[in-house]
Design an enzyme around this catalytic site. Structure first.
Site, PDB file in Angstrom:
ATOM      1  N   ASP A  75       0.804  -1.228   0.000  1.00 15.47           N
ATOM      2  CA  ASP A  75       0.000   0.000   0.000  1.00 15.47           C
ATOM      3  C   ASP A  75       0.836   1.276   0.000  1.00 15.47           C
ATOM      4  O   ASP A  75       0.359   2.345   0.397  1.00 15.47           O
ATOM      5  CB  ASP A  75      -0.975   0.032   1.201  1.00 15.47           C
ATOM      6  CG  ASP A  75      -1.907  -1.169   1.216  1.00 15.47           C
ATOM      7  OD1 ASP A  75      -2.579  -1.396   0.208  1.00 15.47           O
ATOM      8  OD2 ASP A  75      -1.930  -1.887   2.243  1.00 15.47           O
ATOM      9  N   HIS A 105      -3.889  -1.910  -6.133  1.00 11.86           N
ATOM     10  CA  HIS A 105      -3.030  -0.779  -6.483  1.00 11.86           C
ATOM     11  C   HIS A 105      -3.905   0.377  -6.961  1.00 11.86           C
ATOM     12  O   HIS A 105      -4.458   0.344  -8.069  1.00 11.86           O
ATOM     13  CB  HIS A 105      -2.040  -1.190  -7.575  1.00 11.86           C
ATOM     14  CG  HIS A 105      -1.115  -2.288  -7.158  1.00 11.86           C
ATOM     15  ND1 HIS A 105      -0.211  -2.890  -8.006  1.00 11.86           N
ATOM     16  CD2 HIS A 105      -0.946  -2.903  -5.957  1.00 11.86           C
ATOM     17  CE1 HIS A 105       0.466  -3.813  -7.343  1.00 11.86           C
ATOM     18  NE2 HIS A 105       0.035  -3.847  -6.109  1.00 11.86           N
TER      19      HIS A 105
END
EC number: 6.3.4.4
Length: 408
Positions: A14, A44
């Site tokens: 992340d 993503h």
């Protein structure tokens, strides 16, 4: 000799790999985004041209019309892939599946793997590993000892049926009647095989003759199957050895671009020495996960990040995201541990899970020693140049500080 970029997250995931890949692809010089690990569990986030999408299996260059090559190291989940294609079409990407090329040797993740993953994680109760619940570990584990179904098998209905029957039989004691209909599953996979381009090992070299390649990693190095904090890891090689090997086989050079936020995050169980729930940092895209739980935040941690760089075999540059968000963030200078004060941790022999378990035990009770911090000191902390910074979520918020493969 051409240089190809490997984008790898130095934390627990992340950090902003997808947005970095999108930016690298935006100037039209990239011929393909190559996914070199993970599967449908990737998330993503890319914000560009007024659109937002959470890329899972499609490469994050899709908004820039760059093809995706899912390499043999990927775990491919066709049903989720079809749903992602529909979502991308709704965002204005014409016929997304035309951009998709899949290596026939890539393993298939099926609903059977997903059900087994969730059953096993549920049984762990409070001792959960932090799985996403999308079958990644079960796909990799089953393939160690069995002839597991692969993408190319979807072109041979009789073989695929036999392999799925074997898979269902293997997992029946764990998931019982949640196996579902093999006939229906075979039908779905036959449609999948007709809709995508299933390619062989020559596809990578073909794309390399057309332009630069960007290798997009999933998860973060601190979750790597052999370098992460065992057992809170993913069944996937996150550090860039597979991507480096593919580039070297082409006779070209790898450029490893490490990605980190100005602070650390973690989604799932496991040690997180600088975690601080009091940090008030906006998080529009990562929230509570059914299997991972709360999205966790913590102070900048050069000790863990230097370890990740060592696990990568070194990196060439840094992409630092959330440069505009560091209110209250400090930096760890050392840990107070049961073994005393330490200011570094190091890699042991590769595939030494006893060493990784030792690190996990050490860091589970470690308390950080913190000092003041500004993002401008990150290059000094990590000994690597910062070549790209992000000052907001959008592609337009990225600022190159050195040449990586510039975007428009």
């Amino acid at each position: 000799m051409r240089e190809h970029v490997i984008v790898v997250d130095l934390g627990f995931g992340d950090a902003g790999k997808g947005a970095t890949v999108d930016w690298l692809c935006a100037n039209g010089s990239v011929s393909a985004v190559v996914r070199f690990n993970g599967g449908a569990q990737a998330a993503h986030n890319v914000v560009a041209d007024g659109r937002h999408h959470r890329f899972a299996q499609f490469g994050s260059g899709t908004f820039a019309n760059v093809p995706t090559l899912l390499s043999r190291h990927m775990l491919v989940e066709p049903i989720a892939l079809a749903a992602e294609s529909v979502a991308l079409a709704r965002l204005g990407v014409p016929d997304p599946l035309r951009l998709l090329h899949i290596d026939g040797d890539a393993l298939l993740t099926t609903p059977i793997h997903v059900a087994a993953n969730r059953a096993r994680e549920d049984a762990r109760g409070a001792a959960r590993h932090g799985s996403c619940g999308l079958g990644i570990g079960e796909t990799a584990a089953y393939a160690l000892d069995h002839r597991a179904p692969k993408v190319a098998d979807c072109q041979d209905i009789r073989l695929l049926t036999r392999l799925l029957d074997d898979l269902a039989h293997h997992y029946a004691p764990l998931i019982s009647d949640r196996v579902g209909s093999i006939t229906e599953l075979v039908g779905l996979y036959r449609e999948f095989a007709a809709a995508v381009q299933i390619v062989g090992p020559d596809a990578l070299a073909s794309f390399a003759t057309q332009g630069q390649l960007v290798f997009e990693g999933a998860q973060g190095v601190l979750l790597d199957e052999w370098r992460g904090l065992h057992p809170h890891t993913t069944w996937s090689t996150v550090e860039p050895r597979h991507a480096r090997a593919m580039i070297t086989a082409l006779g070209d050079r790898p450029y490893v671009l490490g990605v980190t936020r100005t602070y650390l995050t973690r989604h799932g169980a496991g040690p997180f020495p600088t975690e601080d729930p009091a940090l008030a940092l906006p998080e529009p895209h990562n929230t509570f996960g059914e299997y991972q739980g709360t999205f966790r935040v913590g102070h900048f941690d050069p000790i863990l990040l230097r370890y990740a760089i060592e696990a990568c075999g070194g990196i060439d540059g840094l992409s630092v995201t959330h440069f505009d968000q560091h209110t209250g963030v400090q930096s760890a200078t050392a840990y107070l541990t049961e073994n005393g004060v330490i200011d570094a941790i190091h890699c042991g022999p590769w595939q030494d899970l006893a060493h990784q378990q030792h690190l996990t035990q050490l860091l589970t009770t470690a308390r950080p020693v913190l000092e003041d911090f500004t993002p401008d000191t990150i290059a000094t902390h990590l000994g690597v140049p910062v070549v790209l910074t992000a000052h907001g979520p959008d592609r337009a918020h990225r600022v190159p500080t050195a040449l990586v493969g510039t975007a428009g």
